[in-house]
Design a protein around this motif. Structure first.
Motif, PDB file in Angstrom:
ATOM      1  N   VAL A 220       0.845  -1.201   0.000  1.00  0.00           N
ATOM      2  CA  VAL A 220       0.000   0.000   0.000  1.00  0.00           C
ATOM      3  C   VAL A 220       0.879   1.249   0.000  1.00  0.00           C
ATOM      4  O   VAL A 220       0.610   2.216  -0.722  1.00  0.00           O
ATOM      5  N   SER A 221       1.949   1.241   0.789  1.00  0.00           N
ATOM      6  CA  SER A 221       2.867   2.387   0.833  1.00  0.00           C
ATOM      7  C   SER A 221       3.553   2.584  -0.509  1.00  0.00           C
ATOM      8  O   SER A 221       3.721   3.722  -0.972  1.00  0.00           O
ATOM      9  N   ILE A 222       3.959   1.493  -1.150  1.00  0.00           N
ATOM     10  CA  ILE A 222       4.586   1.590  -2.471  1.00  0.00           C
ATOM     11  C   ILE A 222       3.615   2.171  -3.485  1.00  0.00           C
ATOM     12  O   ILE A 222       3.964   3.064  -4.279  1.00  0.00           O
ATOM     13  N   TYR A 223       2.378   1.689  -3.455  1.00  0.00           N
ATOM     14  CA  TYR A 223       1.369   2.186  -4.399  1.00  0.00           C
ATOM     15  C   TYR A 223       1.130   3.679  -4.214  1.00  0.00           C
ATOM     16  O   TYR A 223       1.096   4.443  -5.190  1.00  0.00           O
ATOM     17  N   ARG A 224       0.997   4.126  -2.973  1.00  0.00           N
ATOM     18  CA  ARG A 224       0.745   5.546  -2.703  1.00  0.00           C
ATOM     19  C   ARG A 224       1.944   6.386  -3.096  1.00  0.00           C
ATOM     20  O   ARG A 224       1.794   7.485  -3.651  1.00  0.00           O
ATOM     21  N   PHE A 225       3.144   5.877  -2.855  1.00  0.00           N
ATOM     22  CA  PHE A 225       4.355   6.617  -3.206  1.00  0.00           C
ATOM     23  C   PHE A 225       4.458   6.807  -4.721  1.00  0.00           C
ATOM     24  O   PHE A 225       4.722   7.917  -5.209  1.00  0.00           O
ATOM     25  N   ILE A 226       4.275   5.719  -5.459  1.00  0.00           N
ATOM     26  CA  ILE A 226       4.390   5.800  -6.921  1.00  0.00           C
ATOM     27  C   ILE A 226       3.288   6.680  -7.502  1.00  0.00           C
ATOM     28  O   ILE A 226       3.541   7.501  -8.398  1.00  0.00           O
ATOM     29  N   ARG A 227       2.068   6.542  -7.012  1.00  0.00           N
ATOM     30  CA  ARG A 227       0.969   7.374  -7.518  1.00  0.00           C
ATOM     31  C   ARG A 227       1.242   8.853  -7.266  1.00  0.00           C
ATOM     32  O   ARG A 227       1.004   9.689  -8.145  1.00  0.00           O
ATOM     33  N   ARG A 228       1.754   9.173  -6.090  1.00  0.00           N
ATOM     34  CA  ARG A 228       2.046  10.569  -5.768  1.00  0.00           C
ATOM     35  C   ARG A 228       3.121  11.142  -6.687  1.00  0.00           C
ATOM     36  O   ARG A 228       2.998  12.268  -7.202  1.00  0.00           O
ATOM     37  N   MET A 232       3.092  14.073  -9.719  1.00  0.00           N
ATOM     38  CA  MET A 232       4.040  15.186  -9.772  1.00  0.00           C
ATOM     39  C   MET A 232       4.678  15.285 -11.139  1.00  0.00           C
ATOM     40  O   MET A 232       4.831  16.380 -11.700  1.00  0.00           O
ATOM     41  N   MET A 233       5.046  14.146 -11.715  1.00  0.00           N
ATOM     42  CA  MET A 233       5.653  14.147 -13.045  1.00  0.00           C
ATOM     43  C   MET A 233       4.671  14.622 -14.103  1.00  0.00           C
ATOM     44  O   MET A 233       5.039  15.313 -15.049  1.00  0.00           O
ATOM     45  N   ALA A 234       3.405  14.240 -13.948  1.00  0.00           N
ATOM     46  CA  ALA A 234       2.387  14.653 -14.923  1.00  0.00           C
ATOM     47  C   ALA A 234       2.137  16.137 -14.882  1.00  0.00           C
ATOM     48  O   ALA A 234       1.767  16.746 -15.895  1.00  0.00           O
ATOM     49  N   ASN A 235       2.352  16.754 -13.720  1.00  0.00           N
ATOM     50  CA  ASN A 235       2.106  18.195 -13.582  1.00  0.00           C
ATOM     51  C   ASN A 235       3.266  19.037 -14.079  1.00  0.00           C
ATOM     52  O   ASN A 235       3.125  20.252 -14.224  1.00  0.00           O
ATOM     53  N   PRO A 242      13.831  16.557 -13.321  1.00  0.00           N
ATOM     54  CA  PRO A 242      14.505  15.531 -12.515  1.00  0.00           C
ATOM     55  C   PRO A 242      13.998  15.468 -11.087  1.00  0.00           C
ATOM     56  O   PRO A 242      14.023  14.421 -10.463  1.00  0.00           O
ATOM     57  N   ALA A 243      13.545  16.573 -10.555  1.00  0.00           N
ATOM     58  CA  ALA A 243      13.061  16.580  -9.172  1.00  0.00           C
ATOM     59  C   ALA A 243      11.807  15.758  -8.998  1.00  0.00           C
ATOM     60  O   ALA A 243      11.482  15.325  -7.896  1.00  0.00           O
TER      61      ALA A 243
END
Length: 381
Positions: A220-228, A232-235, A242-243
């Protein structure tokens, strides 16, 4: 056909007047001989698939250095558990077929019961270690991962997966005679009628519950981390900031005494996305392994406390054991590294194996030398 009541052994005893002793009526006598054929056959099929598949995992790791990383150390350990689980299944099949009790030595039945307890418990502990490894690898800083997953610490983690069931579940039962042949189910396992059986089963259940909590937390933590981070990358403009990238350690680095070459550092900005994508694919595959494990294990785990002792429990136990042969199939279908190497093995294209080990390189050199020598003087066919 009516279901069998709760396991009251006094209701399941046949008097044998010729010698004045009694025997327990097995579940197969209550529900028909065809169940003997089905159950023993399934035992053998699971054993064949599991032994073959897990052997291929060992061979794949021996062929390619690409699989020599921290996560795969736990995967190989899990495959060892599954391999050992499958080695004893044919003996369970023999016990099911035998109508007059366990046909082999009593100590061997105790050994099979011991191996069953150790491998099943070690399996869930290995899945927990894999989940925590992916959690630290993906969500935590690189320095923390390199500090936690050193050679020595990984060796202790792997040792723990074997020492815990051995010391807390197996050794006490040796002294308390809690292992042996179960007449009703025709299987070698711990004695459910022992006065301390609930204590040992409670320890095993506690380990299972804690492992389940840690596994769920990790993924669950991995999923939330990657989604977050993907948001950020999409925005960002073009998603090239790179950040906003997900920085993930190359696991091969962790196996080289925590030394990372300058070439890796200099190309980190260009490799970030590729590494991230592959590590996410690996994590998805390992999550699928965990899900399949719980699909196999939970039905029997839920059924066990009900006290209903009929053929349903036996078939759910078969489902429980089937996870030992499923993992290699999932690696071959979904794991980005194992899939490539398994494909080379199936097609006998060993020259196409990525990052071959020194043993494979030497074999290729000898084959090339023999081929060259044959073409020059025709001495070899």
């Amino acid at each position: 056909m009516e279901t069998t009541p709760e396991l009251d052994y006094s209701l399941l005893m046949d008097d044998l007047p010729e010698n004045g002793t009694q025997r327990v009526i097995s579940v197969y006598e209550l529900y028909g001989y065809f169940n003997v054929v089905i159950v023993s056959t399934i035992f053998c099929v699971i054993a064949f698939l599991g032994l073959t598949g897990n052997t291929m995992v060992f061979i794949a790791v021996g062929l390619s250095r690409k699989l020599h990383n921290i996560t795969n150390a736990f995967i190989v350990n899990l495959s060892i558990c599954d391999f050992l689980s499958c080695t004893i299944l044919p003996f369970h099949a023999v016990a099911v077929i035998a109508e007059d009790g366990w046909p082999l030595a009593d100590w061997f039945c105790s050994f099979i019961a011991s191996l069953s307890i150790i491998t099943q418990t070690s399996g869930i502990l290995n899945l927990t270690m894999i989940s925590l490894n992916r959690y630290v690898l993906i969500t935590k800083p690189r320095k923390l991962y390199m500090r936690v997953y050193t050679h020595k610490k990984v060796a202790w983690m792997i040792a723990f997966t074997w020492l815990f069931p051995f010391l807390f579940l197996l050794v006490p039962q040796f002294f308390l005679s809690g292992l042996g042949y179960q007449d009703f189910f025709r299987i070698c396992i711990w004695n459910s009628r022992h006065k301390l059986a609930l204590v040992f089963q409670g320890i095993g259940a506690l380990a299972f519950i804690i492992s389940t909590i840690l596994i769920i937390f990790s993924y669950v933590s991995i999923y939330r981390f990657i989604r977050r981070h993907m948001r950020m990358m999409a925005n960002k403009e073009g998603g090239n900031d790179p950040a906003a990238s997900v920085e993930i350690v190359e696991e091969e680095s962790a196996l080289n005494d925590n030394k990372i070459g300058t070439s890796t550092k200099s190309h980190r900005s260009t490799k970030k996305k590729t590494i991230s994508r592959k590590q996410i694919e690996i994590t998805k595959n390992l999550c699928l392994v965990v899900v399949s494990f719980f699909i196999c294990v939970l039905p029997y785990t839920i059924h066990l406390p009900t006290g209903i002792y009929d053929m349903r429990g036996t078939y759910l136990a078969l489902l429980f054991m089937s996870h030992a042969c499923i993992n290699p199939i999932l690696y071959a279908a979904k794991h980005p590294h194992f899939k490539v190497i398994f494909s080379c093995m199936f097609r006998c294209k060993y020259s196409e194996i990525p990052m071959p080990t020194m043993g494979v390189k030497k074999l290729f050199r000898r084959a090339t030398s023999a081929s060259t020598y044959s073409s020059t003087d025709g001495r070899y066919a």
